[in-house]
Write an enzyme that holds these catalytic residues in place. Structure first.
Site, PDB file in Angstrom:
ATOM      1  CG  ASP A   1      -2.657   4.069  -1.462  1.00  0.00           C
ATOM      2  OD1 ASP A   1      -3.390   3.965  -2.463  1.00  0.00           O
ATOM      3  OD2 ASP A   1      -2.568   3.176  -0.589  1.00  0.00           O
TER       4      ASP A   1
ATOM      5  CG  ASP B   1      -2.662  -0.352  -2.647  1.00  0.00           C
ATOM      6  OD1 ASP B   1      -2.562   0.767  -2.102  1.00  0.00           O
ATOM      7  OD2 ASP B   1      -3.365  -1.262  -2.188  1.00  0.00           O
TER       8      ASP B   1
ATOM      9  CE  LYS C   1      -7.632   1.657   1.911  1.00  0.00           C
ATOM     10  NZ  LYS C   1      -7.542   0.800   3.100  1.00  0.00           N
TER      11      LYS C   1
ATOM     12  CG  ASP D   1      -6.039   0.850  -1.227  1.00  0.00           C
ATOM     13  OD1 ASP D   1      -5.098   1.671  -1.143  1.00  0.00           O
ATOM     14  OD2 ASP D   1      -6.088  -0.185  -0.544  1.00  0.00           O
ATOM     15  NE  ARG D   2      -4.138   4.073   3.237  1.00  0.00           N
ATOM     16  CZ  ARG D   2      -3.529   4.213   4.399  1.00  0.00           C
ATOM     17  NH1 ARG D   2      -2.810   5.295   4.637  1.00  0.00           N
ATOM     18  NH2 ARG D   2      -3.620   3.281   5.325  1.00  0.00           N
TER      19      ARG D   2
ATOM     20  CB  SER E   1      -0.949  -0.055   1.191  1.00  0.00           C
ATOM     21  OG  SER E   1      -1.865   1.002   1.119  1.00  0.00           O
ATOM     22  CG  HIS E   2       0.150   3.644   3.273  1.00  0.00           C
ATOM     23  ND1 HIS E   2      -0.807   2.649   3.358  1.00  0.00           N
ATOM     24  CD2 HIS E   2       0.678   3.779   4.493  1.00  0.00           C
ATOM     25  CE1 HIS E   2      -0.857   2.226   4.613  1.00  0.00           C
ATOM     26  NE2 HIS E   2       0.028   2.883   5.311  1.00  0.00           N
TER      27      HIS E   2
HETATM   28  C1  G1P Z   1      -4.272   1.261   8.293  1.00  0.00           C
HETATM   29  C2  G1P Z   1      -5.532   2.078   8.451  1.00  0.00           C
HETATM   30  C3  G1P Z   1      -6.735   1.247   8.061  1.00  0.00           C
HETATM   31  C4  G1P Z   1      -6.555   0.717   6.654  1.00  0.00           C
HETATM   32  C5  G1P Z   1      -5.229  -0.009   6.525  1.00  0.00           C
HETATM   33  C6  G1P Z   1      -4.944  -0.400   5.088  1.00  0.00           C
HETATM   34  O1  G1P Z   1      -4.320   0.149   9.161  1.00  0.00           O
HETATM   35  O2  G1P Z   1      -5.680   2.546   9.758  1.00  0.00           O
HETATM   36  O3  G1P Z   1      -7.889   2.042   8.147  1.00  0.00           O
HETATM   37  O4  G1P Z   1      -7.579  -0.162   6.322  1.00  0.00           O
HETATM   38  O5  G1P Z   1      -4.163   0.832   6.968  1.00  0.00           O
HETATM   39  O6  G1P Z   1      -4.894   0.705   4.246  1.00  0.00           O
HETATM   40  P1  G1P Z   1      -3.608   0.109  10.603  1.00  0.00           P
HETATM   41  O7  G1P Z   1      -2.141   0.368  10.362  1.00  0.00           O
HETATM   42  O8  G1P Z   1      -4.203   1.249  11.379  1.00  0.00           O
HETATM   43  O9  G1P Z   1      -3.934  -1.229  11.164  1.00  0.00           O
HETATM   44 ZN    ZN Z   2      -3.364   1.322  -0.274  1.00  0.00          ZN
END
Ligand code: G1P
Ligand code: ZN
Length: 544
Positions: free
Chosen positions: A278, A280, A377, A282-283, A113-114
């Site tokens: 982000d 991938d 998302k 999704d954000r 992801s990010h």
């Molecule tokens: C974090 C975010 C959560 C999201 C996840 C994946 O997870 O808080 O809302 O679904 O990244 O993007 P966390 O690190 O808080 O468990």
């Molecule tokens: Zn992501």
């Protein structure tokens, strides 16, 4: 083609977190590490045998190697067809779209992801089920349990497949279809949104937008949809070429990491609308001229105005938000006379509600917004939804928000993260809070009275599964709230997240600085948890 049975030994650290298995690249490069995890997927997800698998990732370092490894394992485990995004690429929402459109039995998405990418940064793998959504807890638990028993894996002995050319290949008896990663997703977006209205907005000559792809996967998607299909001027998409290390940046669309974009909305001749996505895809982050929309507010605004978007014209049956997300959406649901569900963090909890038709729009404070069009998302979906509203309402972003607050009240909101703290210290802090909330109800804290305090537990209304210990909630008088939880996506130590929200019904007081409004609650939040005593930290690392 020969199938090898390769011997291996179990790894003890393959429990998936909030969003799949995330580790340093070097962890995944250990002999047998990725193979074991993928074998555990094939052994527990029996439908994949003889079935179809979607495969792709966000293009970060190790994506291409991982794709080849997974293809060989898929062939070794009797999968009949794999749909791979060209170049091994698929954004997370596009993967969800492909799984659904082609009725695949599941999908493997390669992404952290990010989190930053590169040889000494992060990599990740997540498994999505047949509805296109992240594997529910029961499935990830099964996969994890299996990884602990692993003694080997099955793979075909074969050279690499050409994943850069669209078309059909065979790997033993398995079909490998290399597909365009963008086209199916772009079609879906055109079905949902009023592309003509958005096209007109871009052609009006008085509307300027920038989309920051942060050198990650959404670059090619955004260029195709915003610039080619919707007629936004070339250059609307910035940092649009995906890189294996995201240009050395942190592909997380928030005020800290998308600084370049934020600056374009300020100063001399700011743009009207700006957005980012982000690693991938999704954000999302939504900005107006000199204006930041919190993800919690974005969810509430989109829910309140969904009927203006063709795909949701007949209204939405319900809304869902993750527990730490502000209660702004609850106020919208109340007015609309529909249900607002509060789920644990992580998109997997929305899947059942979406499948059952109980909700159509959902979101998380962590820059996640989406709907029933896929089961993830979706960053670009949120951007297009905002564009659709801007085109229909002919108002600026700030006007839309001000109207919304007047009608529903404003939930001032902030999140403080303490990163890389000692895991034992973090657990001790949470244990203390768990004890504290046992008899906190009714107590006075500063100017607040405590209405409730608990360790959040969720009972899924569709399958009745229970997820306990999802974070501490302290509900205060007047609609304010403090929430504490530990991150499930970090790769080093523990991350403590404190989420704070303060409700303001008075329109005269809805345009103050968030930091100033939140200061007393922030202080209370630190004090209650004894943050300094447990972690040695006086200030958070990140404030969003
Ligand atoms: C974090 C975010 C959560 C999201 C996840 C994946 O997870 O808080 O809302 O679904 O990244 O993007 P966390 O690190 O808080 O468990
Ligand atoms: Zn992501």
């Amino acid at each position: 083609m020969k199938i090898d049975q390769v011997q291996s030994h179990p790894f003890a650290d393959q429990r998936p977190g909030t969003s799949g298995l995330r580790k340093k690249v070097s962890a995944f490069q250990q002999p047998h590490y990725l193979e074991n995890f993928v074998q555990a997927i094939f052994e527990t997800q029996k439908d994949l045998q003889g079935g179809t698998l979607a495969l792709g990732g966000d293009g970060r370092y190790y994506n291409r190697e991982a794709v080849q490894i997974i293809l060989r394992l898929a062939a070794g485990n009797g999968v009949s067809r794999v749909l791979v995004g060209q170049g091994g690429l698929l954004s997370t929402p596009a993967a969800s779209c492909v799984i659904r459109k082609y009725a695949a039995q599941g999908g493997i998405i390669l992404s952290a992801s990010h989190n930053p990418g590169g040889p000494d940064k992060d990599f990740g793998i997540k498994f999505n089920v047949a509805n296109g959504g992240p594997a529910p807890e029961k499935v990830t638990q099964d996969i994890y349990d299996r990884t602990l028993l692993m003694s080997g894996y099955r793979q075909v002995e074969a050279p690499d497949i050409d994943i850069d050319t669209i078309g059909l290949n065979m790997l033993g008896e398995m079909q490998v279809e290399v597909i365009d990663p963008i086209v199916d997703y772009a079609h879906l977006m055109r079905e949902i949104f009023d592309f003509d209205a958005i096209h007109q907005l871009f052609n009006s000559g008085i509307f300027q937008m920038r989309f920051d792809a942060m050198h990650a996967i959404t670059g090619p998607y955004a260029v195709e949809i915003l610039e080619r299909m919707l007629g936004a001027e070339p250059g609307t998409v910035i940092n649009g070429i995906p890189k294996e290390d995201f240009g050395g940046g942190h592909p997380d669309p928030n005020l800290a990491h998308a600084q370049e974009l934020v600056e374009l909305t300020q100063g001399f001749d700011p743009v009207d609308f700006a957005a980012a996505s982000d690693g991938d895809g999704d954000r999302n982050m939504i900005l107006g001229k000199n204006f930041y929309v919190t993800p919690s507010d974005s969810l509430a605004v989109l829910a309140a105005n969904a009927h203006l978007i063709p795909g949701y014209r007949s209204g939405i049956p319900g809304i869902a938000r993750s527990m730490p997300t502000s209660q702004a959406a609850d106020r919208v649901a109340e007015k609309l006379g529909i249900e607002c569900y509060e789920t644990p963090t992580g998109w997997k909890f929305f899947g059942n509600l979406l499948d059952a038709g109980k909700i159509a729009v959902c979101g998380e404070e962590s820059f996640g917004t989406g709907s029933d069009h896929v089961r993830e998302k979706d960053g670009l979906w949120a951007v297009l939804a905002w564009l659709n509203l801007l085109a229909v309402k002919q108002q600026s972003v700030s006007q839309i928000l001000n109207d919304h607050w007047q009608q529903f009240g404003r939930n001032y909101y902030t999140r403080h993260d303490y990163e890389g703290i000692d895991s034992n210290a973090a657990e001790a802090l949470m244990a203390n809070l768990r004890r504290l909330v046992l008899d906190i109800k009714g107590k006075r804290l500063g100017r607040y009275r405590v209405e409730y305090g608990d360790d959040f537990s969720y009972t899924d209304p569709v399958d009745n599964s229970v997820s306990a210990n999802q974070g501490i909630r302290i509900g205060l008088s007047g609609g304010s709230r403090i929430v504490y939880r530990l991150s499930g996506t970090g790769t080093v130590g523990a991350t403590l997240r404190i989420y704070l929200e303060s409700f303001e019904p008075d329109p005269e007081k809805q345009n103050q600085e968030t930091a100033a409004v939140m200061a007393p609650l922030v202080a209370l939040g630190r004090e209650l948890a004894n943050v300094e005593k447990h972690t040695g930290r006086t200030e958070p690392d990140v404030i969003t």
